[in-house]
Write an enzyme that holds these catalytic residues in place. Structure first.
Site, mmCIF file in Angstrom:
data_model
loop_
_atom_site.group_PDB
_atom_site.id
_atom_site.type_symbol
_atom_site.label_atom_id
_atom_site.label_comp_id
_atom_site.label_asym_id
_atom_site.label_seq_id
_atom_site.Cartn_x
_atom_site.Cartn_y
_atom_site.Cartn_z
ATOM 1 N N GLU A 1 0.920 -1.210 -0.134
ATOM 2 C CA GLU A 1 -0.117 -0.162 -0.001
ATOM 3 C C GLU A 1 0.655 1.380 -0.034
ATOM 4 O OE1 GLU A 1 -3.069 -0.150 3.059
ATOM 5 O OE2 GLU A 1 -4.361 -1.318 1.995
ATOM 6 N N GLU B 1 -6.694 -7.808 -0.381
ATOM 7 C CA GLU B 1 -7.096 -7.844 0.805
ATOM 8 C C GLU B 1 -8.831 -7.483 0.904
ATOM 9 O OE1 GLU B 1 -5.085 -5.015 3.492
ATOM 10 O OE2 GLU B 1 -3.131 -5.650 2.643
HETATM 11 C C1 GAL Z 1 -4.395 -2.326 4.965
HETATM 12 C C2 GAL Z 1 -3.073 -2.981 5.106
HETATM 13 C C3 GAL Z 1 -2.975 -4.187 5.803
HETATM 14 C C4 GAL Z 1 -3.740 -3.998 7.248
HETATM 15 C C5 GAL Z 1 -5.105 -3.675 6.758
HETATM 16 C C6 GAL Z 1 -6.155 -3.681 7.943
HETATM 17 O O1 GAL Z 1 -4.298 -0.910 4.638
HETATM 18 O O2 GAL Z 1 -2.440 -3.025 3.721
HETATM 19 O O3 GAL Z 1 -1.449 -4.389 6.082
HETATM 20 O O4 GAL Z 1 -3.108 -3.031 7.984
HETATM 21 O O5 GAL Z 1 -5.223 -2.402 5.909
HETATM 22 O O6 GAL Z 1 -7.433 -3.268 7.563
#
Ligand code: GAL
Length: 641
Positions: free
Chosen positions: A143, A314
């Site tokens: 990110e 994610e």
């Molecule tokens: C994203 C990040 C992850 C984790 C996640 C939590 O922004 O890539 O490592 O922190 O959020 O929602």
């Protein structure tokens, strides 16, 4: 068929748990697992002393269970010893303060020493695992920009900026002219005199700011490319990806994606609803679902980045920890979000994370499993999705209907000089996207240089820097094109164009805009059945307005297939304009119930109920359903051919 996966941190769990975790992943229907992206302190606990043994075993275990591994480079989390070795690698914020060790992303993209360290750790990883049969893809860093980390005002950034300016301008006199530095005696005698635009008494020169934003974005591109080059050379045949964020415009994702095989993004619909501009009513109505267009918007945006290939790296599986308030998803939403990604053409949805961590900053962030390893809600829904996907089989290609032109540079330009606090590019774009979707239309969000053949209409929410060639290309398409407010209002150097806005567009839509107004909340210009708020432009022209205020002043002007919108539109005006444009090219539209959205993939149509009440699909389709029911419950998904 779309794959499922999860994000896993073997370094967080006793090794005895790994094999059982891997077995359960496969049992749940997952085939991909992302690991490693924050593990630098375990891979290299001491400078130059690598500890591969544990990672070797983790990779063997996951691969042995049948999972394909996406391995992350750990450069978002430089270890303490490295930061202590080169403390000036830390970014400097707009107040001149260091952004220190103790969380993550504590680095400045411009620090050459840190870039060297990133190349070293990437090369070490690729040398060890580049040809491992279990590695199917690489993720660079994690990110870019999370926690406001793109723009840095460090010494390294200042030096990098000066080099960047020397490449952009033939000499400093040209820069002075381009930026208009005669204004307030801002002229420079050499590039060496130029600092980053921060800590100035009042606002810095917007042309200076825009160039700094362009520079900062280019730094991300070259930082990423350095890793990509190493990965490509040492690990042939693997996809190279990065995971982007939601509503994030600080760097040019189109430019970064040119070096990637797949654009991926991190989908947290409930967190985004809570964190961004949505109204109190929307935040309440969609508190457990996310606004019906949030996930889809990003699917359509990131599909336009890397030749159509994209993943959700994610996916929120339950409550997150990082928004102001973090409600749990309504039952069924994890399944809905996952199927929605499939409908928009994703190749993979990977849940963040496998198991909730009992320590650290994110201990309130749900996983598929609870910290005690019991299946959480997300796990049950992931299983349901795995069987839905099997029932659906392969989906056809996304249709080409509406192209929405998106420009990261436009976002930077309006931030450098908003002229009205509420003129926010992302909101303008999202509003138009949402209006199109409420009419049941499928949208591709594409860069301005994307080929547009095959589309039926084009929407450019705003393109402040509008080249004559683009105007000519869009006019030549012969399909309806809408330009939003402030299009053509600036030259590439951030000046008002000769002959006034809309600049190059004036040859195609003969209007002149001598004055613009920004309007505070509640100060409204009344149109015929619609309101103009936030922004209104005064137009001089011989054309007759297609839409006007009640006092006769024009708001929309059309000439041939092109239209210009001289204000910030409300939903009524947008739906009137888009209905008219769609009718001109005979695309069918429907007025969908507020909480329902449709999406087509090949010959399949998907319907998603984002609302808290059931929706009767009777008015939309009488086809037999492949999944779902005609009375679609909250969080329900239906599909038909
Ligand atoms: C994203 C990040 C992850 C984790 C996640 C939590 O922004 O890539 O490592 O922190 O959020 O929602």
């Amino acid at each position: 068929m779309m794959r499922l996966g999860c994000c896993y941190y073997p370094e967080h769990w006793p090794e005895e748990m790994w094999a059982e975790d891997a077995r359960r992943m496969v049992d749940m229907g997952l085939t991909r697992v992302r690991i490693g992206e924050f593990a630098w302190s375990r891979i290299e606990p001491q400078p130059w002393r690598y500890d591969w043994a544990w990672l070797d075993r983790a990779i063997e275990t996951l691969h042995g269970a049948g999972l394909g591994i996406i391995l992350g480079t750990p450069t978002a989390t430089p270890p303490k010893w490295l930061v202590d070795k080169m403390p000036d690698m830390l970014a400097i914020d707009g107040q001149g303060d260091e952004r220190r060790f103790g969380s993550r992303r504590h680095y400045c993209f411009s620090h050459l020493g840190y870039r060297g360290e990133c190349a070293r750790i990437t090369a070490a990883l690729v040398e060890r695992y580049g040809n491992h049969p279990g590695i199917v893809a690489w993720q660079t860093d994690n990110e870019y920009g999370c926690h406001d980390t793109i723009v840095s005002y460090s010494h390294s950034a200042a030096q990098g900026f000066r080099r960047w300016l020397e490449r952009r301008y033939p000499d400093v006199a040209a820069l002075n002219t381009a930026w208009g530095n005669v204004f307030w005696s801002q002229e420079y005698r050499s590039f060496a005199e130029i600092d980053p635009p921060f800590l100035t008494v009042t606002e810095p020169n917007p042309a200076h700011v825009l160039d700094y934003r362009r520079f900062a974005s280019d730094e991300v591109v070259s930082f990423n490319r350095a890793q990509v080059d190493i990965l490509r050379a040492g690990s042939p045949g693997r996809d190279i990806v990065h995971n982007y964020m939601g509503f994030f415009t600080e760097f040019d994702h189109h430019a970064v994606s040119r070096d990637l095989d797949v654009a991926t993004w991190d989908n947290y619909p409930i967190g985004f609803l809570e964190q961004f501009w949505f109204s109190r009513d929307e935040k309440l109505r969609y508190a457990r679902q996310g606004h019906p267009d949030i996930a889809a918007f990003h699917h359509d945006l990131y599909r336009g980045c890397a030749n159509g290939r994209w993943w959700v790296m994610e996916q929120q599986p339950g409550p997150v920890n990082w928004a102001a308030h973090n409600p749990a998803p309504m039952p069924g939403m994890v399944r809905l979000w996952t199927l929605e990604a499939a409908a928009h053409g994703a190749e993979l949805v990977s849940y963040f994370r496998w198991r909730q961590a009992p320590f650290g900053q994110e201990m309130h962030h749900a996983g598929l499993l609870r910290p005690d390893s019991v299946d959480d809600v997300g796990a049950h829904e992931a299983r349901a999705v795995a069987s839905d996907l099997a029932a659906l089989g392969d989906l056809g290609p996304p249709p080409k209907s509406v192209a929405l032109l998106f420009s990261y540079e436009a976002a930077w330009l309006f931030e450098a000089q908003p002229q009205g606090r509420s003129f926010r590019y992302m909101e303008l774009v999202f509003g138009m996207y949402s209006a199109l979707r409420r009419m049941g239309l499928d949208v591709d969000i594409v860069p301005v240089d994307a080929p547009l053949d095959g589309y039926k209409m084009v929407v450019a929410p705003s393109l402040p820097i509008l080249g004559a060639d683009l105007v000519e290309r869009l006019a030549g398409l012969g399909i309806p094109v809408l330009f939003g407010p402030r299009s053509g209002s600036r030259t590439r150097d951030f000046q008002i164009p000769d002959g006034l806005p809309p600049g190059n567009l004036r040859s195609a839509v003969p209007i002149t805009i001598p004055c613009v107004e920004s309007l505070r909340e509640g100060l409204i210009e009344q149109g015929d059945g619609f309101d103009i708020n936030r922004w209104f432009e005064h137009v001089e022209t011989d054309l007759v307005a297609e839409e006007a205020l009640t006092d006769g002043r024009g708001v929309v002007y059309a000439n041939g297939s092109l239209r210009y919108l001289a204000g910030w539109p409300d939903e009524v005006l947008l739906s009137r304009l888009f209905t008219r444009m769609a009718a001109e090219v005979a695309i069918e539209t429907v007025a969908l119930p507020a909480d329902l959205r449709l999406r087509r993939a090949g010959d399949m149509t998907f319907a998603f109920n984002y609302g808290p009440e059931p929706i009767d699909l009777g008015a939309i389709t009488d086809r037999p359903l492949i999944i779902g029911e005609h009375l679609l419950p909250p969080a329900g998904v239906a599909t038909w051919r």
